[in-house]
Design a protein around this motif. Structure first.
Motif, PDB file in Angstrom:
ATOM      1  N   ILE A  37     -12.831  -9.158  -5.362  1.00 41.62           N
ATOM      2  CA  ILE A  37     -13.062  -9.075  -3.921  1.00 41.62           C
ATOM      3  C   ILE A  37     -12.509  -7.749  -3.401  1.00 41.62           C
ATOM      4  O   ILE A  37     -11.926  -6.972  -4.159  1.00 41.62           O
ATOM      5  CB  ILE A  37     -12.436 -10.272  -3.186  1.00 41.62           C
ATOM      6  N   ALA A  38     -12.689  -7.488  -2.110  1.00 42.97           N
ATOM      7  CA  ALA A  38     -12.329  -6.166  -1.597  1.00 42.97           C
ATOM      8  C   ALA A  38     -11.657  -6.230  -0.237  1.00 42.97           C
ATOM      9  O   ALA A  38     -11.917  -7.127   0.570  1.00 42.97           O
ATOM     10  CB  ALA A  38     -13.576  -5.292  -1.505  1.00 42.97           C
ATOM     11  N   ILE A  39     -10.800  -5.247  -0.015  1.00 46.11           N
ATOM     12  CA  ILE A  39     -10.286  -4.949   1.320  1.00 46.11           C
ATOM     13  C   ILE A  39     -11.110  -3.769   1.822  1.00 46.11           C
ATOM     14  O   ILE A  39     -11.003  -2.658   1.293  1.00 46.11           O
ATOM     15  CB  ILE A  39      -8.791  -4.593   1.279  1.00 46.11           C
ATOM     16  N   PRO A  40     -11.986  -3.972   2.800  1.00 44.74           N
ATOM     17  CA  PRO A  40     -12.861  -2.889   3.272  1.00 44.74           C
ATOM     18  C   PRO A  40     -12.061  -1.723   3.853  1.00 44.74           C
ATOM     19  O   PRO A  40     -10.901  -1.875   4.254  1.00 44.74           O
ATOM     20  CB  PRO A  40     -13.713  -3.570   4.353  1.00 44.74           C
ATOM     21  N   ASN A  41     -12.697  -0.568   3.917  1.00 47.59           N
ATOM     22  CA  ASN A  41     -12.030   0.638   4.422  1.00 47.59           C
ATOM     23  C   ASN A  41     -11.423   0.437   5.806  1.00 47.59           C
ATOM     24  O   ASN A  41     -10.338   0.952   6.105  1.00 47.59           O
ATOM     25  CB  ASN A  41     -13.024   1.804   4.467  1.00 47.59           C
ATOM     26  N   GLU A  42     -12.107  -0.325   6.653  1.00 49.21           N
ATOM     27  CA  GLU A  42     -11.621  -0.495   8.024  1.00 49.21           C
ATOM     28  C   GLU A  42     -10.326  -1.308   8.105  1.00 49.21           C
ATOM     29  O   GLU A  42      -9.666  -1.322   9.147  1.00 49.21           O
ATOM     30  CB  GLU A  42     -12.694  -1.147   8.899  1.00 49.21           C
ATOM     31  N   ASN A  43      -9.952  -1.973   7.012  1.00 48.71           N
ATOM     32  CA  ASN A  43      -8.714  -2.759   7.005  1.00 48.71           C
ATOM     33  C   ASN A  43      -7.569  -2.089   6.252  1.00 48.71           C
ATOM     34  O   ASN A  43      -6.453  -2.610   6.223  1.00 48.71           O
ATOM     35  CB  ASN A  43      -8.965  -4.137   6.388  1.00 48.71           C
ATOM     36  N   VAL A  44      -7.839  -0.954   5.633  1.00 47.78           N
ATOM     37  CA  VAL A  44      -6.838  -0.314   4.772  1.00 47.78           C
ATOM     38  C   VAL A  44      -5.605   0.129   5.560  1.00 47.78           C
ATOM     39  O   VAL A  44      -4.461  -0.084   5.133  1.00 47.78           O
ATOM     40  CB  VAL A  44      -7.461   0.874   4.011  1.00 47.78           C
ATOM     41  N   LYS A  45      -5.806   0.739   6.711  1.00 48.57           N
ATOM     42  CA  LYS A  45      -4.659   1.211   7.503  1.00 48.57           C
ATOM     43  C   LYS A  45      -3.774   0.048   7.934  1.00 48.57           C
ATOM     44  O   LYS A  45      -2.539   0.148   7.921  1.00 48.57           O
ATOM     45  CB  LYS A  45      -5.144   1.995   8.720  1.00 48.57           C
ATOM     46  N   ASP A  46      -4.392  -1.047   8.313  1.00 49.16           N
ATOM     47  CA  ASP A  46      -3.622  -2.220   8.736  1.00 49.16           C
ATOM     48  C   ASP A  46      -2.795  -2.776   7.576  1.00 49.16           C
ATOM     49  O   ASP A  46      -1.614  -3.103   7.737  1.00 49.16           O
ATOM     50  CB  ASP A  46      -4.573  -3.289   9.270  1.00 49.16           C
ATOM     51  N   ILE A  47      -3.409  -2.869   6.386  1.00 49.24           N
ATOM     52  CA  ILE A  47      -2.708  -3.393   5.208  1.00 49.24           C
ATOM     53  C   ILE A  47      -1.581  -2.458   4.789  1.00 49.24           C
ATOM     54  O   ILE A  47      -0.537  -2.893   4.290  1.00 49.24           O
ATOM     55  CB  ILE A  47      -3.694  -3.598   4.041  1.00 49.24           C
ATOM     56  N   SER A  48      -1.771  -1.158   5.003  1.00 50.58           N
ATOM     57  CA  SER A  48      -0.744  -0.190   4.593  1.00 50.58           C
ATOM     58  C   SER A  48       0.465  -0.200   5.523  1.00 50.58           C
ATOM     59  O   SER A  48       1.527   0.321   5.178  1.00 50.58           O
ATOM     60  CB  SER A  48      -1.333   1.224   4.548  1.00 50.58           C
ATOM     61  N   ALA A  49       0.306  -0.799   6.703  1.00 48.67           N
ATOM     62  CA  ALA A  49       1.379  -0.768   7.702  1.00 48.67           C
ATOM     63  C   ALA A  49       2.626  -1.503   7.231  1.00 48.67           C
ATOM     64  O   ALA A  49       3.752  -1.067   7.493  1.00 48.67           O
ATOM     65  CB  ALA A  49       0.877  -1.358   9.019  1.00 48.67           C
ATOM     66  N   SER A  50       2.438  -2.631   6.528  1.00 48.39           N
ATOM     67  CA  SER A  50       3.604  -3.380   6.053  1.00 48.39           C
ATOM     68  C   SER A  50       3.179  -4.366   4.977  1.00 48.39           C
ATOM     69  O   SER A  50       2.010  -4.768   4.902  1.00 48.39           O
ATOM     70  CB  SER A  50       4.277  -4.143   7.199  1.00 48.39           C
ATOM     71  N   GLY A  61      -6.639  10.312   7.490  1.00 46.71           N
ATOM     72  CA  GLY A  61      -5.817   9.154   7.816  1.00 46.71           C
ATOM     73  C   GLY A  61      -5.966   8.037   6.797  1.00 46.71           C
ATOM     74  O   GLY A  61      -4.979   7.419   6.380  1.00 46.71           O
ATOM     75  N   LEU A  62      -7.212   7.781   6.385  1.00 48.52           N
ATOM     76  CA  LEU A  62      -7.455   6.755   5.369  1.00 48.52           C
ATOM     77  C   LEU A  62      -6.865   7.169   4.025  1.00 48.52           C
ATOM     78  O   LEU A  62      -6.287   6.346   3.312  1.00 48.52           O
ATOM     79  CB  LEU A  62      -8.956   6.511   5.214  1.00 48.52           C
ATOM     80  N   SER A  63      -7.022   8.443   3.687  1.00 49.99           N
ATOM     81  CA  SER A  63      -6.483   8.941   2.418  1.00 49.99           C
ATOM     82  C   SER A  63      -4.968   8.772   2.367  1.00 49.99           C
ATOM     83  O   SER A  63      -4.404   8.398   1.336  1.00 49.99           O
ATOM     84  CB  SER A  63      -6.850  10.415   2.229  1.00 49.99           C
ATOM     85  N   GLU A  64      -4.314   9.032   3.486  1.00 49.01           N
ATOM     86  CA  GLU A  64      -2.859   8.900   3.543  1.00 49.01           C
ATOM     87  C   GLU A  64      -2.416   7.439   3.477  1.00 49.01           C
ATOM     88  O   GLU A  64      -1.327   7.137   2.986  1.00 49.01           O
ATOM     89  CB  GLU A  64      -2.335   9.547   4.829  1.00 49.01           C
ATOM     90  N   ALA A  65      -3.264   6.540   3.958  1.00 49.43           N
ATOM     91  CA  ALA A  65      -2.896   5.118   3.997  1.00 49.43           C
ATOM     92  C   ALA A  65      -3.183   4.384   2.691  1.00 49.43           C
ATOM     93  O   ALA A  65      -2.645   3.292   2.461  1.00 49.43           O
ATOM     94  CB  ALA A  65      -3.649   4.432   5.137  1.00 49.43           C
ATOM     95  N   LEU A  66      -4.013   4.962   1.825  1.00 49.41           N
ATOM     96  CA  LEU A  66      -4.500   4.236   0.657  1.00 49.41           C
ATOM     97  C   LEU A  66      -3.381   3.786  -0.281  1.00 49.41           C
ATOM     98  O   LEU A  66      -3.327   2.614  -0.684  1.00 49.41           O
ATOM     99  CB  LEU A  66      -5.516   5.092  -0.107  1.00 49.41           C
ATOM    100  N   LEU A  67      -2.479   4.679  -0.650  1.00 57.56           N
ATOM    101  CA  LEU A  67      -1.416   4.318  -1.590  1.00 57.56           C
ATOM    102  C   LEU A  67      -0.544   3.194  -1.035  1.00 57.56           C
ATOM    103  O   LEU A  67      -0.213   2.241  -1.755  1.00 57.56           O
ATOM    104  CB  LEU A  67      -0.555   5.536  -1.920  1.00 57.56           C
TER     105      LEU A  67
END
Length: 427
Positions: free
Chosen positions: A114-127, A164-170
């Motif tokens: 399954i996947a976490i879509p791009n639009e949710n990546v920043k939110d998941i990276s927050a904490s 912004g997405l690139s920075e949040a990915l890791l």
């Protein structure tokens, strides 16, 4: 008075037949112990042993499919399960975590990424809490009946131009993995992120491939983390896109696995007779240049459009059929690439259905192996949910020899037992 003569005490003689019986018994007893020991070792060798940390694997065999759903006319998930089981396609990758799909796949035996879509990546990276909430909503309730084997975090983020997405990915990747670890699921569910060819600075010849400088600042720490947890490198490989961008200089036969002169890589002294393997080895070369020569490459997408705009060279039913048929044969040979012959090549085909609501050029709507009504788009050996003018199936996965790894263990064990039984019967 005459003295009695002392008679020498004689040991009773043992019949030769009894000695022979005793010898044969001992010999049989020792042989039995030896054979039982051999059987024990055969049993041990029939099952895998892990040295060090257990690494999750999302892929069984070599062939998988991308189940995209940007359409308003494709079959419901329950019918898709029927279709996939009939086609014997076990590995399925989706682009979200839709609960109707997860529910339909329950007890199906199909293995799902399954996947976490791009639009949710920043939110998941927050904490890590956000990642845990996502897992508790979209993963944990469906286990173990739905076999969720992998989670992809984002899709083609690096090289896409969104800093912004690139920075949040890791951060998102780490939060998902750490949350899985808290739930003790890290050895069951693999975490990775698919990349496009845009992450590479140069890919011809394959040995010269490296990651582009603007990507490397984000890619390096991701690769370091993937290396530490045993995740493979997911990359989307499209000979069709390469061909349509330069049809005057690329031989279409080279892109389609058909007979052609191929290319020669002077640095590695390797010959390539198809672009698919050359692109995969380019990814291996980039990983090696970055210091990760042991990392496995898995093709997260590959396919060929059966229709396209007038400017899209090569988009045709015949080329799509040829590419996907030859690719399927190639994958079921269960071998590696010229540069990595011992790493068996695995790929998710794009895509299961033609998707009528996809944006972009016309080709984006025509990658499906199946039409929206469940019939086959063209004949590469599958049977659809309904008859098709493309013809009936003529090549099944069973004929090619598709077997899961567990079946190989069973075969090994049965062979050992049969061999030892034969020895017993002849002793």
């Amino acid at each position: 008075m005459a003295k009695k003569r002392k008679t020498k005490r004689q040991t009773p003689s043992v019949p030769v037949s009894l000695l022979s019986f005793h010898f044969n018994y001992c010999q049989t007893f020792m042989m039995t112990r030896l054979l039982l020991l051999l059987l024990f070792y055969c049993c041990l060798l029939s099952f895998p042993f892990h040295h060090g940390p257990v690494i999750a694997e999302a892929f069984t065999g070599t062939y998988g499919i991308n189940y995209g759903r940007i359409a308003d006319n494709i079959p419901p998930p329950e019918s898709v399960v029927t279709l996939l089981k009939a086609a014997k396609i076990k590995n399925v990758k989706i682009y979200d975590s839709d609960h109707s799909v997860l529910t339909a796949f329950k007890d199906s035996g199909l293995e799902l990424t399954i996947a976490i879509p791009n639009e949710n990546v920043k939110d998941i990276s927050a904490s890590e809490t956000r990642a845990m909430d996502w897992l508790k909503e979209n993963v944990q309730p469906f286990l173990p009946n739905t076999k969720i084997r992998g989670i992809t975090v984002g899709n083609e983020i690096l090289g896409g131009g969104d800093q912004g997405l690139s920075e949040a990915l890791l951060g998102a990747i780490k939060n998902v993995y750490n949350s899985l670890k808290t739930l003790q699921l890290e050895d069951q569910i693999l975490v990775t992120s698919p990349h496009s060819q845009a992450v590479f600075g140069n890919s011809y010849p394959p040995s010269s491939c490296t990651f582009s400088e603007n990507v490397m600042v984000y890619m390096k720490p991701i690769l370091e983390f993937f290396s530490s947890i045993g995740s493979p490198f997911y990359v989307n490989v499209y000979p069709f896109i390469a061909y349509k961008s330069d049809p005057e200089h690329i031989d279409v036969n080279y892109a389609l696995f058909k007979s052609n002169p191929g290319i020669y890589d002077a640095k590695t002294n390797l010959h390539y007779d198809n672009m698919f393997e050359a692109q995969v080895d380019a990814a291996y070369a980039a990983l090696e240049a970055a210091g990760y020569s042991d990392m496995e490459v898995v093709v997260s997408e590959t396919g060929w459009a059966s229709a396209g705009d007038a400017s899209e060279a090569g988009a045709s039913v015949e080329n799509a059929r040829t590419y996907n048929f030859n690719l399927k044969k190639r994958l079921f040979k269960r071998k590696g690439t010229p540069l990595r012959p011992k790493k068996v090549l695995k790929a998710y085909i794009f895509a299961l259905f033609n998707e009528n609501l996809k944006w972009g050029p016309l080709s984006e709507k025509h990658y499906g192996l199946f039409n929206a009504d469940g019939s086959i788009s063209y004949n590469i050996g599958f049977t659809g949910l309904r008859p098709s003018s493309a013809g009936s199936s003529f090549l099944s996965f069973k004929d090619i020899g598709a077997e899961g790894r567990s079946m190989a263990y069973v075969k090994t064990l049965v062979s050992c037992i049969a061999l030892l039984s034969a020895v017993f019967l002849t002793t």
